[in-house]
Scaffold this active site. Structure first.
Site, short mmCIF file in Angstrom:
data_model
loop_
_atom_site.label_atom_id
_atom_site.label_comp_id
_atom_site.label_asym_id
_atom_site.label_seq_id
_atom_site.Cartn_x
_atom_site.Cartn_y
_atom_site.Cartn_z
N SER A 591 -48.12 65.96 124.02
CA SER A 591 -47.48 66.06 125.33
C SER A 591 -48.39 66.87 126.28
O SER A 591 -49.51 66.46 126.54
CB SER A 591 -46.09 66.66 125.20
OG SER A 591 -45.34 66.50 126.38
N ASP A 666 -41.52 55.74 125.08
CA ASP A 666 -41.50 57.14 125.52
C ASP A 666 -40.91 57.20 126.93
O ASP A 666 -41.59 56.86 127.91
CB ASP A 666 -42.92 57.70 125.50
CG ASP A 666 -42.98 59.21 125.66
OD1 ASP A 666 -42.03 59.76 126.26
OD2 ASP A 666 -43.95 59.82 125.21
N HIS A 698 -40.91 59.82 122.69
CA HIS A 698 -41.86 60.93 122.82
C HIS A 698 -42.08 61.65 121.50
O HIS A 698 -43.14 62.25 121.28
CB HIS A 698 -41.36 61.90 123.89
CG HIS A 698 -42.40 62.86 124.38
ND1 HIS A 698 -43.61 62.46 124.90
CD2 HIS A 698 -42.41 64.23 124.43
CE1 HIS A 698 -44.31 63.53 125.26
NE2 HIS A 698 -43.61 64.61 124.98
#
Length: 721
Positions: A591, A666, A698
């Site tokens: 991320s 995601d 995600h």
């Protein structure tokens, strides 16, 4: 925390004679081999000085058990699925205020990170009756304070279920997917304000306040869902990217008796957020937090539920941004407020008119959690990092800010669940050397009364693996600032040898990866890599949390500048150590960490040999409005801040080995980021590796997904570092 001088470090080397270390297998990380025992779904009761837990009553059944806070003995099983075939699994439960009724959720289906629908049943503990409150899954069912009604959301509308006559009253009728949401947060509020339920009962239960989201004009994002059918389908949802249109939000108050809705006038505001609403302990007043789009001007209002007049109670401003805080009301409507106004996160006491009575906690350290106040003794309980930013301890202090006392005694991470009357608490303790232990402690002294649960069995199992220690150190920046870090070396470390270094970080604003607590799955993976001869290092650079507002907010308007500089400089520092092979330094992250690892490999191409980026943000223009603009303002206002540290900008500098990983489903960091980066690298004629996971969000999990993912990453490290 100690400071580490690498050149003078004296290393204790394991004897090569008889050295034994069981190797960690990737399958063990994901099959539960290292899972800790924990007290799950613990809820303190409001009145009876008990706590409730979901536990297995047999191999096929679950129950909600009540335990005494004083003795830790089980008082009763108040509900069991064995008695009701309609409920196979208890996913969630909540008691009404009088602790006579329980709302039990089952068959839950996740929507986004925090939201879900479920089938909900109402169980009466006195009559032993079980009733389904709706013939379809609903969201966020909530008891009124007197336990006579339940409000819930269904298909973007709000409803009230009357318990006595089992009737349902519809509150709103204009809800429509991707247009209007009543009482439930839209995607970006849920993700960035960490909230789903946007409605609240008045204290007497005669009114229901809610926030309406009109997201009609919000741009729509679509994701292909590949599934197993002949043709893929599409999921479309409203997602405001940086600089784009947000939902228009309004506050409404529904009168249960008259079935009429009144609208609160917020016409003086333009382009704003309503991150919290909450009724005060005075049935007349609703509190509402309203913050501007830049999120540096927060206003707290009390709104009269009868006249709709509103009064400004508190105004919090900051040159960068104001963090959203929960407000806690006392019986007389005074309230406790958290603020960074003096440079550190501390507790403040206000009266109901908004006058500051006093700052309760002070010092160059931060309050990290607030547990509540014992009104009888005027004593507050909180968690803080006063012993050092990598630690967590439990404290008590008087409402006047006197007699502060450290209740926890063990160095590491301590958290607490207090009994309703705040005379005892359940303490959870762990460190990098000690697996979690749960104890009952006295709230006045912190004295341990009784151990509840430990993980000695896991610790005994781990002796065969002869795990390396996490060594907590501080590493210098070029300007002399000390950064928190941990280092793990191979157990048979020999300072005469040269080792590759693999760095892991996240680095997002206010985050923390360097904390003295028990291992997570990434830690076990990193330990596995030390068994393969790697040194693993994690550094919290500038912009991370719990070291004061100045340290955290230095990255304002230029995400990825100082954070990348810090990781590159630390890598250079490590490369100067006699036992480090400076030609074999790699980095990875997920991320925000993927954004960072990408930038480090590109901007630090003379330092890093390889990088792995999982679900990375590649350009902040692609990310959501609330998060991104909090730190960057809009792309229209700050184009240079957005572009200077985008991996796009530096793609032509790729010389090392790069693995880019993303899931197509995601909803948070869109796969669009990966696709755009792929196209950029292709057009720059750069060689790289990439891996796409169909229909994974995600978190990239499900079935064997995590095992396959970490197998891929392990092989990439072994082959390229």
């Amino acid at each position: 925390m100690k400071h580490l001088n690498f050149t003078l470090l004296i290393c204790v080397i394991a004897s090569q004679i008889g050295f034994a270390q069981k190797k960690i297998e990737l399958t063990e990380i994901w099959d539960g081999t290292f899972r800790t025992k924990a007290m799950q779904s613990v809820n303190a009761m409001e009145h009876s000085n008990q706590y409730a837990r979901i536990e297995n009553t047999s191999s096929d059944n679950q129950g909600i058990n009540l335990y005494s806070f004083q003795t830790l003995e089980k008082n009763t099983t108040i509900f069991s699925t064995e008695d009701f075939s309609a409920i196979k699994n208890i996913d969630s439960y909540v008691f009404d205020h009088n602790e006579k009724q329980i709302l039990i959720g089952t068959n839950s289906k996740a929507i986004y990170r925090r939201s879900a629908t479920a089938d909900y049943f109402l169980y009466n503990t006195e009559t032993k009756s079980l009733v389904k409150i709706a013939d379809h899954p609903v969201m966020e069912p909530t008891f009124s304070n007197d336990g006579s009604k339940i409000a819930y959301a269904y298909q973007n509308n709000l409803y009230i279920y009357n318990i006595a006559n089992r009737s349902t009253q519809q509150v709103t009728d204009d809800g429509k997917k991707n247009h209007v949401i009543n009482g439930i947060a839209d995607w970006v509020y849920e993700e960035e304000f960490s909230i789903v339920k946007m409605f609240d009962w008045s204290k007497d239960g005669d009114k229901l306040a809610y926030v309406k989201f009109d997201e009609t004009e919000v741009p729509e994002y679509s994701m292909d869902i590949y599934g197993t059918g002949l043709y893929p389908t599409q999921d479309k949802f409203k997602y405001p990217k940086a600089g784009e249109k947000n939902s228009e939000v309004t506050i409404h108050i529904y009168d249960v008796a008259t079935a009429k809705t009144a609208d609160v006038n917020l016409s003086e505001f333009n382009d704003f957020y309503i991150p919290r609403i909450k009724w005060t302990n005075d049935n007349k007043y609703l509190s509402a937090q309203i913050i501007n789009r830049h999120q540096n001007d927060l206003k707290l209002f009390f709104i009269n539920g009868n006249t709709l007049d509103k009064k400004l109670i508190l105004n919090e401003t900051d040159k960068a941004y104001v963090d959203i805080q929960s407000i806690t009301f006392q019986d007389n409507n005074d309230f406790i407020w958290l603020s960074e106004r003096d440079g550190y996160n501390h507790l403040y006491h206000y009266n109901k008119e908004g006058r500051l009575i006093n700052q309760i906690t002070k010092g160059n350290w931060e309050v990290t959690d607030y547990y509540g106040i014992d009104n009888k003794n005027k004593t507050l309980y909180f968690q803080s990092v006063e012993q050092g930013s990598i630690y967590r301890d439990i404290y008590s202090i008087s409402l006047k800010g006197k007699n502060k006392k450290r209740l926890s005694t063990q160095t590491g991470t301590n958290s607490a669940i207090f009994s309703p009357n705040l005379d005892v608490y359940i303490n959870t303790y762990s460190s990098s050397k000690h697996a979690p232990v749960y104890t009952l402690n006295d709230a006045k002294t912190g004295r341990k009364i009784k151990e509840i649960l430990n993980n000695e069995t896991l610790e005994d199992k781990l002796t065969a693996y002869n795990l390396p220690e996490k060594e907590f150190v501080q590493l210098p920046t070029t300007d002399g600032l000390q950064l928190n870090a941990w280092v793990m070396k191979p157990k048979d470390f020999d300072p005469a040898k040269k080792y590759p270094v693999f760095m892991y970080q996240y680095s997002g604003p206010g985050s923390q990866q360097v904390a003295d607590k028990w291992f997570d799955s990434n830690d076990y993976w990193h330990i596995m890599l030390t068994q393969q001869g790697y040194i693993v290092v994690t550094v919290d650079g500038r912009g991370t949390g719990f070291r004061g507002a100045d340290f955290k907010k230095v990255t304002q308007l230029q995400l990825g500048k100082y954070e990348v500089e810090d990781q590159i400089n630390v890598a250079k520092h490590l490369g100067q150590q006699s036992y480090v092979d400076a030609t074999r330094i790699g980095i990875w992250g997920w991320s925000y960490g993927g954004f960072m690892s990408s930038n480090c490999l590109l901007q630090g191409n003379d330092v890093f040999k390889m990088a792995i980026a999982v679900a990375p943000v590649i350009n902040w223009r692609y990310y959501d409005s609330i998060y991104t603009e909090r730190y960057m303002t809009t792309p229209q206002e700050n184009p240079k801040g957005y572009d200077d540290n985008s991996p796009f900008t530096h793609a032509d500098q790729l010389t090392g080995k790069y693995l880019l990983i993303h899931g197509t489903a995601d909803d948070n960091v869109h796969v669009q980021n990966a696709m755009a980066m792929v196209e950029t690298l292709v057009q720059k004629n750069k060689d790289f590796d990439w891996l796409i996971y169909p229909d994974r969000n995600h978190g990239i999990y499900g079935g064997n997904t995590r095992l396959q993912l970490y197998t891929k990453m392990t092989n990439f490290v072994l082959n390229n570092l």
